[in-house]
Write a protein that holds these residues in place. Structure first.
Motif, PDB file in Angstrom:
ATOM      1  N   LEU A  44     -31.110   3.734-102.451  1.00 29.14           N
ATOM      2  CA  LEU A  44     -30.590   3.928-103.806  1.00 29.14           C
ATOM      3  C   LEU A  44     -31.275   5.101-104.492  1.00 29.14           C
ATOM      4  CD1 LEU A  44     -30.216   0.250-105.087  1.00 29.14           C
ATOM      5  CD2 LEU A  44     -28.393   1.835-104.396  1.00 29.14           C
ATOM      6  N   PHE A  45     -32.569   5.271-104.231  1.00 26.77           N
ATOM      7  CA  PHE A  45     -33.281   6.388-104.840  1.00 26.77           C
ATOM      8  C   PHE A  45     -32.708   7.714-104.358  1.00 26.77           C
ATOM      9  CE2 PHE A  45     -36.672   9.404-105.623  1.00 26.77           C
ATOM     10  CZ  PHE A  45     -36.984   9.097-106.935  1.00 26.77           C
ATOM     11  N   ARG A  46     -32.403   7.799-103.066  1.00 28.71           N
ATOM     12  CA  ARG A  46     -31.776   9.027-102.541  1.00 28.71           C
ATOM     13  C   ARG A  46     -30.396   9.228-103.160  1.00 28.71           C
ATOM     14  NH1 ARG A  46     -34.193   7.257 -97.926  1.00 28.71           N
ATOM     15  NH2 ARG A  46     -32.329   6.194 -97.185  1.00 28.71           N
ATOM     16  N   ARG A  47     -29.656   8.153-103.311  1.00 25.78           N
ATOM     17  CA  ARG A  47     -28.286   8.242-103.830  1.00 25.78           C
ATOM     18  C   ARG A  47     -28.248   8.647-105.306  1.00 25.78           C
ATOM     19  NH1 ARG A  47     -23.703   3.457-103.638  1.00 25.78           N
ATOM     20  NH2 ARG A  47     -22.129   4.614-104.767  1.00 25.78           N
ATOM     21  N   TYR A  48     -29.106   8.018-106.111  1.00 25.56           N
ATOM     22  CA  TYR A  48     -29.038   8.238-107.553  1.00 25.56           C
ATOM     23  C   TYR A  48     -30.091   9.206-108.077  1.00 25.56           C
ATOM     24  CZ  TYR A  48     -25.710   4.448-107.505  1.00 25.56           C
ATOM     25  OH  TYR A  48     -24.611   3.685-107.250  1.00 25.56           O
ATOM     26  N   GLY A  49     -31.253   9.243-107.449  1.00 26.94           N
ATOM     27  CA  GLY A  49     -32.303  10.189-107.802  1.00 26.94           C
ATOM     28  C   GLY A  49     -32.471  10.437-109.278  1.00 26.94           C
ATOM     29  N   GLU A  50     -32.222  11.659-109.680  1.00 25.45           N
ATOM     30  CA  GLU A  50     -32.431  12.072-111.073  1.00 25.45           C
ATOM     31  C   GLU A  50     -31.179  11.968-111.936  1.00 25.45           C
ATOM     32  OE1 GLU A  50     -35.469  12.766-112.348  1.00 25.45           O
ATOM     33  OE2 GLU A  50     -36.163  12.171-110.360  1.00 25.45           O
ATOM     34  N   ARG A  51     -30.106  11.401-111.424  1.00 25.08           N
ATOM     35  CA  ARG A  51     -28.893  11.324-112.249  1.00 25.08           C
ATOM     36  C   ARG A  51     -28.741   9.977-112.944  1.00 25.08           C
ATOM     37  NH1 ARG A  51     -23.612   9.852-109.793  1.00 25.08           N
ATOM     38  NH2 ARG A  51     -24.093   8.631-107.936  1.00 25.08           N
ATOM     39  N   ILE A  52     -29.849   9.268-113.110  1.00 21.74           N
ATOM     40  CA  ILE A  52     -29.809   7.973-113.778  1.00 21.74           C
ATOM     41  C   ILE A  52     -29.891   8.134-115.282  1.00 21.74           C
ATOM     42  CG2 ILE A  52     -30.683   6.640-111.831  1.00 21.74           C
ATOM     43  CD1 ILE A  52     -33.470   6.820-113.148  1.00 21.74           C
ATOM     44  N   PRO A  53     -29.413   7.174-116.015  1.00 18.39           N
ATOM     45  CA  PRO A  53     -28.799   5.943-115.545  1.00 18.39           C
ATOM     46  C   PRO A  53     -27.370   6.172-115.056  1.00 18.39           C
ATOM     47  CG  PRO A  53     -28.683   6.016-117.918  1.00 18.39           C
ATOM     48  CD  PRO A  53     -29.483   7.225-117.477  1.00 18.39           C
ATOM     49  N   VAL A  54     -26.993   5.325-114.122  1.00 15.16           N
ATOM     50  CA  VAL A  54     -25.602   5.251-113.672  1.00 15.16           C
ATOM     51  C   VAL A  54     -25.138   3.835-113.973  1.00 15.16           C
ATOM     52  CG1 VAL A  54     -24.059   5.294-111.677  1.00 15.16           C
ATOM     53  CG2 VAL A  54     -25.862   7.013-111.891  1.00 15.16           C
ATOM     54  N   VAL A  55     -23.959   3.717-114.565  1.00 16.98           N
ATOM     55  CA  VAL A  55     -23.414   2.409-114.896  1.00 16.98           C
ATOM     56  C   VAL A  55     -22.088   2.245-114.177  1.00 16.98           C
ATOM     57  CG1 VAL A  55     -22.551   0.930-116.757  1.00 16.98           C
ATOM     58  CG2 VAL A  55     -24.570   2.359-117.135  1.00 16.98           C
ATOM     59  N   ALA A  56     -21.977   1.121-113.472  1.00 14.61           N
ATOM     60  CA  ALA A  56     -20.749   0.797-112.745  1.00 14.61           C
ATOM     61  C   ALA A  56     -20.131  -0.458-113.351  1.00 14.61           C
ATOM     62  CB  ALA A  56     -21.058   0.563-111.269  1.00 14.61           C
ATOM     63  N   VAL A  57     -18.796  -0.491-113.355  1.00 15.43           N
ATOM     64  CA  VAL A  57     -18.055  -1.666-113.786  1.00 15.43           C
ATOM     65  C   VAL A  57     -17.307  -2.173-112.562  1.00 15.43           C
ATOM     66  CG1 VAL A  57     -16.268  -2.575-115.326  1.00 15.43           C
ATOM     67  CG2 VAL A  57     -17.839  -0.796-116.148  1.00 15.43           C
ATOM     68  N   ASP A  58     -17.653  -3.382-112.143  1.00  8.61           N
ATOM     69  CA  ASP A  58     -17.081  -3.970-110.930  1.00  8.61           C
ATOM     70  C   ASP A  58     -17.145  -3.008-109.743  1.00  8.61           C
ATOM     71  OD1 ASP A  58     -16.657  -6.473-111.948  1.00  8.61           O
ATOM     72  OD2 ASP A  58     -14.538  -6.178-112.367  1.00  8.61           O
ATOM     73  N   GLY A  59     -18.304  -2.363-109.599  1.00 10.94           N
ATOM     74  CA  GLY A  59     -18.546  -1.507-108.446  1.00 10.94           C
ATOM     75  C   GLY A  59     -18.047  -0.080-108.558  1.00 10.94           C
ATOM     76  N   VAL A  60     -17.346   0.241-109.635  1.00 10.83           N
ATOM     77  CA  VAL A  60     -16.825   1.593-109.826  1.00 10.83           C
ATOM     78  C   VAL A  60     -17.726   2.318-110.834  1.00 10.83           C
ATOM     79  CG1 VAL A  60     -14.859   2.980-110.594  1.00 10.83           C
ATOM     80  CG2 VAL A  60     -14.468   0.818-109.374  1.00 10.83           C
ATOM     81  N   GLU A  61     -18.325   3.424-110.396  1.00  5.78           N
ATOM     82  CA  GLU A  61     -19.195   4.186-111.290  1.00  5.78           C
ATOM     83  C   GLU A  61     -18.379   4.765-112.436  1.00  5.78           C
ATOM     84  OE1 GLU A  61     -21.570   7.063-109.204  1.00  5.78           O
ATOM     85  OE2 GLU A  61     -22.269   5.549-107.770  1.00  5.78           O
ATOM     86  N   ARG A  62     -18.800   4.444-113.645  1.00  5.23           N
ATOM     87  CA  ARG A  62     -18.082   4.890-114.847  1.00  5.23           C
ATOM     88  C   ARG A  62     -18.887   5.865-115.701  1.00  5.23           C
ATOM     89  NH1 ARG A  62     -12.774   3.616-114.357  1.00  5.23           N
ATOM     90  NH2 ARG A  62     -12.554   1.477-113.628  1.00  5.23           N
ATOM     91  N   PHE A  63     -20.218   5.761-115.652  1.00  7.29           N
ATOM     92  CA  PHE A  63     -21.052   6.575-116.532  1.00  7.29           C
ATOM     93  C   PHE A  63     -22.266   7.088-115.783  1.00  7.29           C
ATOM     94  CE2 PHE A  63     -19.000   3.278-119.032  1.00  7.29           C
ATOM     95  CZ  PHE A  63     -18.324   4.034-119.971  1.00  7.29           C
ATOM     96  N   GLU A  64     -22.693   8.276-116.186  1.00  6.08           N
ATOM     97  CA  GLU A  64     -23.894   8.898-115.636  1.00  6.08           C
ATOM     98  C   GLU A  64     -24.629   9.548-116.804  1.00  6.08           C
ATOM     99  OE1 GLU A  64     -24.471  12.740-112.851  1.00  6.08           O
ATOM    100  OE2 GLU A  64     -23.241  11.157-111.981  1.00  6.08           O
ATOM    101  N   PHE A  65     -25.894   9.277-116.949  1.00  8.19           N
ATOM    102  CA  PHE A  65     -26.768   9.780-118.005  1.00  8.19           C
ATOM    103  C   PHE A  65     -26.561   9.079-119.346  1.00  8.19           C
ATOM    104  CE2 PHE A  65     -26.372  13.628-115.244  1.00  8.19           C
ATOM    105  CZ  PHE A  65     -27.655  13.592-114.722  1.00  8.19           C
ATOM    106  N   PHE A  66     -25.336   9.007-119.842  1.00  9.49           N
ATOM    107  CA  PHE A  66     -25.062   8.412-121.148  1.00  9.49           C
ATOM    108  C   PHE A  66     -23.883   7.450-121.041  1.00  9.49           C
ATOM    109  CE2 PHE A  66     -26.803  12.647-121.861  1.00  9.49           C
ATOM    110  CZ  PHE A  66     -27.892  12.337-122.658  1.00  9.49           C
ATOM    111  N   VAL A  67     -23.911   6.398-121.867  1.00 13.61           N
ATOM    112  CA  VAL A  67     -22.826   5.424-121.897  1.00 13.61           C
ATOM    113  C   VAL A  67     -22.123   5.539-123.240  1.00 13.61           C
ATOM    114  CG1 VAL A  67     -22.212   2.980-121.772  1.00 13.61           C
ATOM    115  CG2 VAL A  67     -24.095   3.861-120.384  1.00 13.61           C
TER     116      VAL A  67
END
Length: 81
Positions: A44-67
């Motif tokens: 997960l660290f390799r996948r998301y690294g510095e682009r957190i936070p990432v928010v998913a709704v039912d497994g679909v990524e919807r937001f990155e950095f800000f919600v």
């Protein structure tokens, strides 16, 4: 039940901001919140690294950095229909 997943890590101020927005939306929408600390999983660290936070709704990524609260609400309303 809809699952909202917040990918982040400790000490991330943007992650704290995202959690606040999620909590605000949660006051009017029912969903399960899962928080995942990417620092505990090398994959997960390799996948998301510095682009957190990432928010998913039912497994679909919807937001990155800000919600955006309005967009999160719309995403939850779409899932419920």
């Amino acid at each position: 039940m809809t699952v909202v997943t917040l990918y982040g890590k400790a000490g991330c101020h943007l992650c704290d901001d995202a959690r606040k927005v999620i909590d605000e939306v949660r006051a009017t929408h029912e969903f399960e919140l899962k928080e995942v600390d990417i620092a505990l999983d090398p994959g997960l660290f390799r996948r998301y690294g510095e682009r957190i936070p990432v928010v998913a709704v039912d497994g679909v990524e919807r937001f990155e950095f800000f919600v955006d609260p309005a967009e999160l609400t719309r995403s939850l309303d779409r899932v419920g229909t």
